[in-house]
Each structure stands twice: as structure tokens, then as C-alpha cells.
Design a protein around this motif. Sequence first.
Motif, PDB file in Angstrom:
ATOM      1  N   GLY A 115       0.833  -1.197   0.000  1.00  9.68           N
ATOM      2  CA  GLY A 115       0.000   0.000   0.000  1.00  9.68           C
ATOM      3  C   GLY A 115       0.868   1.248   0.000  1.00  9.68           C
ATOM      4  N   ASP A 116       0.588   2.163   0.924  1.00  9.44           N
ATOM      5  CA  ASP A 116       1.377   3.393   1.028  1.00  9.44           C
ATOM      6  C   ASP A 116       2.469   3.313   2.082  1.00  9.44           C
ATOM      7  N   THR A 117       2.647   2.165   2.721  1.00  8.11           N
ATOM      8  CA  THR A 117       3.661   2.001   3.750  1.00  8.11           C
ATOM      9  C   THR A 117       4.900   1.362   3.132  1.00  8.11           C
ATOM     10  N   TRP A 118       6.002   2.089   3.185  1.00  2.99           N
ATOM     11  CA  TRP A 118       7.252   1.624   2.588  1.00  2.99           C
ATOM     12  C   TRP A 118       8.316   1.448   3.661  1.00  2.99           C
ATOM     13  N   THR A 119       9.185   0.477   3.462  1.00  4.77           N
ATOM     14  CA  THR A 119      10.365   0.275   4.291  1.00  4.77           C
ATOM     15  C   THR A 119      11.566   0.405   3.373  1.00  4.77           C
ATOM     16  N   TYR A 120      12.417   1.385   3.656  1.00  9.73           N
ATOM     17  CA  TYR A 120      13.603   1.608   2.830  1.00  9.73           C
ATOM     18  C   TYR A 120      14.817   1.031   3.544  1.00  9.73           C
ATOM     19  N   THR A 121      15.601   0.272   2.820  1.00  4.00           N
ATOM     20  CA  THR A 121      16.824  -0.284   3.394  1.00  4.00           C
ATOM     21  C   THR A 121      18.042   0.536   2.993  1.00  4.00           C
ATOM     22  N   VAL A 122      17.995   1.174   1.841  1.00  3.55           N
ATOM     23  CA  VAL A 122      19.100   1.989   1.354  1.00  3.55           C
ATOM     24  C   VAL A 122      18.523   3.256   0.737  1.00  3.55           C
ATOM     25  N   GLU A 146       3.019  15.101   2.333  1.00  2.00           N
ATOM     26  CA  GLU A 146       3.617  15.266   1.019  1.00  2.00           C
ATOM     27  C   GLU A 146       4.116  13.961   0.423  1.00  2.00           C
ATOM     28  N   THR A 147       4.461  12.990   1.266  1.00  2.00           N
ATOM     29  CA  THR A 147       5.041  11.753   0.769  1.00  2.00           C
ATOM     30  C   THR A 147       4.437  10.564   1.510  1.00  2.00           C
ATOM     31  N   PRO A 148       4.638   9.363   0.987  1.00  2.00           N
ATOM     32  CA  PRO A 148       4.116   8.192   1.691  1.00  2.00           C
ATOM     33  C   PRO A 148       4.812   7.997   3.030  1.00  2.00           C
ATOM     34  N   GLU A 149       4.228   7.173   3.867  1.00  2.00           N
ATOM     35  CA  GLU A 149       4.790   6.893   5.183  1.00  2.00           C
ATOM     36  C   GLU A 149       6.183   6.297   5.027  1.00  2.00           C
ATOM     37  N   LEU A 150       7.130   6.783   5.799  1.00  2.00           N
ATOM     38  CA  LEU A 150       8.510   6.353   5.717  1.00  2.00           C
ATOM     39  C   LEU A 150       8.850   5.480   6.914  1.00  2.00           C
ATOM     40  N   LEU A 151       9.295   4.291   6.655  1.00  2.00           N
ATOM     41  CA  LEU A 151       9.801   3.409   7.705  1.00  2.00           C
ATOM     42  C   LEU A 151      11.256   3.108   7.402  1.00  2.00           C
ATOM     43  N   ILE A 152      12.100   3.199   8.403  1.00  2.00           N
ATOM     44  CA  ILE A 152      13.530   2.951   8.213  1.00  2.00           C
ATOM     45  C   ILE A 152      13.875   1.603   8.816  1.00  2.00           C
ATOM     46  N   GLU A 153      14.498   0.757   8.011  1.00  2.00           N
ATOM     47  CA  GLU A 153      14.905  -0.555   8.501  1.00  2.00           C
ATOM     48  C   GLU A 153      16.365  -0.458   8.924  1.00  2.00           C
ATOM     49  N   GLU A 154      16.624  -0.671  10.186  1.00  2.00           N
ATOM     50  CA  GLU A 154      17.991  -0.578  10.731  1.00  2.00           C
ATOM     51  C   GLU A 154      18.747  -1.877  10.516  1.00  2.00           C
TER      52      GLU A 154
END
Length: 154
Positions: A115-122, A146-154
Motif C-alpha cells: 500500500g502506502d507504507t514503505w520500508t527503505y533499506t538503502v 507530502e510523501t508516503p509513510e517512511l519506515l527505516i529498517e535498521e
Amino acid sequence: MEETVHKQSWWKRNWKWALPTGGCLTIIVLIVAFAGTLFFGITSLMEDSDAYKQVLFNASKNQELIASIGEPITQEGIIGGSINNSNGFKTSELTIPLKGPNGAATVRVEGSGVGDTWTYTVMDAYIEGSDIIVDLLHTATHNPEETPELLIEE
């Protein structure tokens, strides 16, 4: 004595060279039109992706990147990579060239989402002409409007 000279039509006189030339030219024009349509379709698909929008947002707010290449930061050049969508699960691996008044950078982003929930690894910006790598994942400012939900994968 009058003789009637029957002049052949233009097509009957020139078909041997006109047919191959016109046929080949038509095929070449169709191939170029197809390739252009495909290129611009794929480019607009990548520019409409959530990952692309998130990169531009983070890049415009990251002070280290702004200090390196200046402001305003714009996308310059051809976006590379892939975007996949399978049953609502999306993955994105893109390289996005950015340009500012003082230099240029290439951002590499990898992420996945539903959906609109993203997990960015890099999400790294490589400053051209130097060894500087700017981490855009940890940009302090994030506006979910302004942008989709941002999730950061540590």
C-alpha cells in the motif's frame, strides 16, 4: 502520322525502388515511435513511484546534501532501476541522478512496501567527484502529507 505514346504511371515506372524504400522507412519510423513510447512510459512510471517522491523530498531537506551540491536540487538525467508490484507488495531499486548549482549526485534507493507504507533499506546519495556518501534515510524532516509513510529498517 500521329503516334500515341502511352506513358506509364509513376508507380509502374518507380515501384522497384519506391516500395522497398517506403516500406523500410515506415518500419523504421514505427520502431522509433514504439521505442520512444516505451521509454517515456517507463520513465513516467518511475517518476510516479513512492520511492522516487521520497528521495526527492529527503534530498531537498538534507542539509549535508544541500551543502555539497547546492539548492535547488532537481532530478537530472535518466532514472535507472526496477519497480515491481505483485499482489499489492511493491519493491523498488532505483538510481536517481540529482543536480544542484554546485554539483551532482546519484541516489541509490532500495525499498519494499505494501500500500502506502514503505520500508527503505538503502537511500544513499553519492556525490560526484568526491568520496562523500550522504545517508538520506535519516533526514530529520518528514512530512507524511507530502510523501508516503517512511519506515527505516535498521
